[in-house]
Design a protein around this motif. Structure first.
Motif, PDB file in Angstrom:
ATOM      1  N   ASP A  84       3.021   2.209   0.769  1.00 54.29           N
ATOM      2  CA  ASP A  84       3.006   0.744   0.691  1.00 54.29           C
ATOM      3  C   ASP A  84       3.878   0.271  -0.456  1.00 54.29           C
ATOM      4  O   ASP A  84       4.019   0.950  -1.482  1.00 54.29           O
ATOM      5  N   LYS A  85       4.440  -0.919  -0.306  1.00 59.13           N
ATOM      6  CA  LYS A  85       5.194  -1.555  -1.389  1.00 59.13           C
ATOM      7  C   LYS A  85       4.180  -2.180  -2.351  1.00 59.13           C
ATOM      8  O   LYS A  85       3.206  -2.794  -1.928  1.00 59.13           O
ATOM      9  N   VAL A  86       4.409  -1.995  -3.625  1.00 63.56           N
ATOM     10  CA  VAL A  86       3.503  -2.555  -4.624  1.00 63.56           C
ATOM     11  C   VAL A  86       3.658  -4.082  -4.631  1.00 63.56           C
ATOM     12  O   VAL A  86       4.783  -4.596  -4.588  1.00 63.56           O
ATOM     13  N   LYS A 105      -7.732  -7.566  -6.162  1.00 63.08           N
ATOM     14  CA  LYS A 105      -7.867  -7.826  -4.722  1.00 63.08           C
ATOM     15  C   LYS A 105      -6.563  -7.541  -3.980  1.00 63.08           C
ATOM     16  O   LYS A 105      -6.588  -7.026  -2.863  1.00 63.08           O
ATOM     17  N   LEU A 106      -5.404  -7.872  -4.592  1.00 61.56           N
ATOM     18  CA  LEU A 106      -4.110  -7.563  -3.971  1.00 61.56           C
ATOM     19  C   LEU A 106      -3.971  -6.065  -3.699  1.00 61.56           C
ATOM     20  O   LEU A 106      -3.412  -5.657  -2.687  1.00 61.56           O
ATOM     21  N   PHE A 107      -4.478  -5.258  -4.616  1.00 54.06           N
ATOM     22  CA  PHE A 107      -4.401  -3.807  -4.483  1.00 54.06           C
ATOM     23  C   PHE A 107      -5.534  -3.247  -3.620  1.00 54.06           C
ATOM     24  O   PHE A 107      -5.500  -2.087  -3.244  1.00 54.06           O
ATOM     25  N   GLY A 108      -6.540  -4.078  -3.337  1.00 50.93           N
ATOM     26  CA  GLY A 108      -7.664  -3.629  -2.515  1.00 50.93           C
ATOM     27  C   GLY A 108      -8.586  -2.668  -3.231  1.00 50.93           C
ATOM     28  O   GLY A 108      -9.242  -1.831  -2.607  1.00 50.93           O
ATOM     29  N   VAL A 109      -8.660  -2.768  -4.553  1.00 49.67           N
ATOM     30  CA  VAL A 109      -9.524  -1.883  -5.332  1.00 49.67           C
ATOM     31  C   VAL A 109     -10.975  -2.253  -5.056  1.00 49.67           C
ATOM     32  O   VAL A 109     -11.358  -3.420  -5.179  1.00 49.67           O
ATOM     33  N   GLN A 111      -7.638  -4.702   2.253  1.00 41.51           N
ATOM     34  CA  GLN A 111      -7.378  -3.297   2.573  1.00 41.51           C
ATOM     35  C   GLN A 111      -6.791  -2.636   1.334  1.00 41.51           C
ATOM     36  O   GLN A 111      -5.887  -3.170   0.704  1.00 41.51           O
ATOM     37  N   SER A 112      -7.283  -1.468   0.977  1.00 41.06           N
ATOM     38  CA  SER A 112      -6.765  -0.744  -0.173  1.00 41.06           C
ATOM     39  C   SER A 112      -5.326  -0.305   0.085  1.00 41.06           C
ATOM     40  O   SER A 112      -5.006   0.165   1.174  1.00 41.06           O
ATOM     41  N   LEU A 113      -4.468  -0.481  -0.919  1.00 43.91           N
ATOM     42  CA  LEU A 113      -3.085  -0.024  -0.790  1.00 43.91           C
ATOM     43  C   LEU A 113      -3.069   1.494  -0.747  1.00 43.91           C
ATOM     44  O   LEU A 113      -3.906   2.155  -1.354  1.00 43.91           O
TER      45      LEU A 113
END
Length: 162
Positions: free
Chosen positions: A19-21, A113-117, A13-15
């Protein structure tokens, strides 16, 4: 020249704003580890993801951040560029265009991927996140073709005088 990494990032899911970074550590353009947690609370962070070093839109985007870098630093912000290119590709890109900010190598696209880009056009995504002193995302901007708009949008969403 490094190959472009394809990103099928649809699973994350895109941040978004509020949201907390996520924390991460990646090598910078000199091969040194860069840990995000070392900078949270010290500066606003502008984290931008871009597809490829030396491509036309990416170069315009990076040079736009470079040309307005003083405005970011006067507002107490730090600019960080990230993509899947190698450390050596980032080093050459930084040197070639005299980029005064950090470029991070995310060769496995883990942070992307963590950021959902999301990727498109067969490339990794182009998205910018503005993070406040508390580590919360206060603004996001996504546009594959409007590279220079990323700098303009990010700067407008950092408080303080330019």
């Amino acid at each position: 020249m490094a190959a472009v990494a394809w990103c099928a990032c649809g699973s994350a899911q895109s941040l978004k704003t509020g949201d907390k970074v996520p924390d991460f550590t990646l090598p910078d353009q000199n091969g040194q580890p860069f840990a995000l947690h070392d900078y949270i609370g010290k500066k606003y962070l502008v984290i931008y993801f871009y597809p490829k070093d030396e491509s036309p839109v990416c170069t315009k985007e990076a040079c736009s951040f470079r040309d307005n870098y003083d405005a970011f630093t006067k507002k107490g912000a730090m600019v960080i560029g990230i993509n899947g290119g190698s450390v050596s590709s980032h080093h050459a890109f930084q040197q070639n265009h005299q980029l005064p900010f950090i470029l991070l190598s995310d060769s496995a696209n883990k942070v992307l991927k963590l950021f959902g880009v999301k990727g498109s056009f067969g490339l990794t995504g182009r998205e910018t996140f503005v993070v406040d002193l508390g580590g919360k995302i206060v603004y996001t901007f996504s546009s594959m073709l409007k590279g220079t708009k990323h700098e303009e949008e990010a700067l407008a969403h950092i408080p303080g005088n330019p």
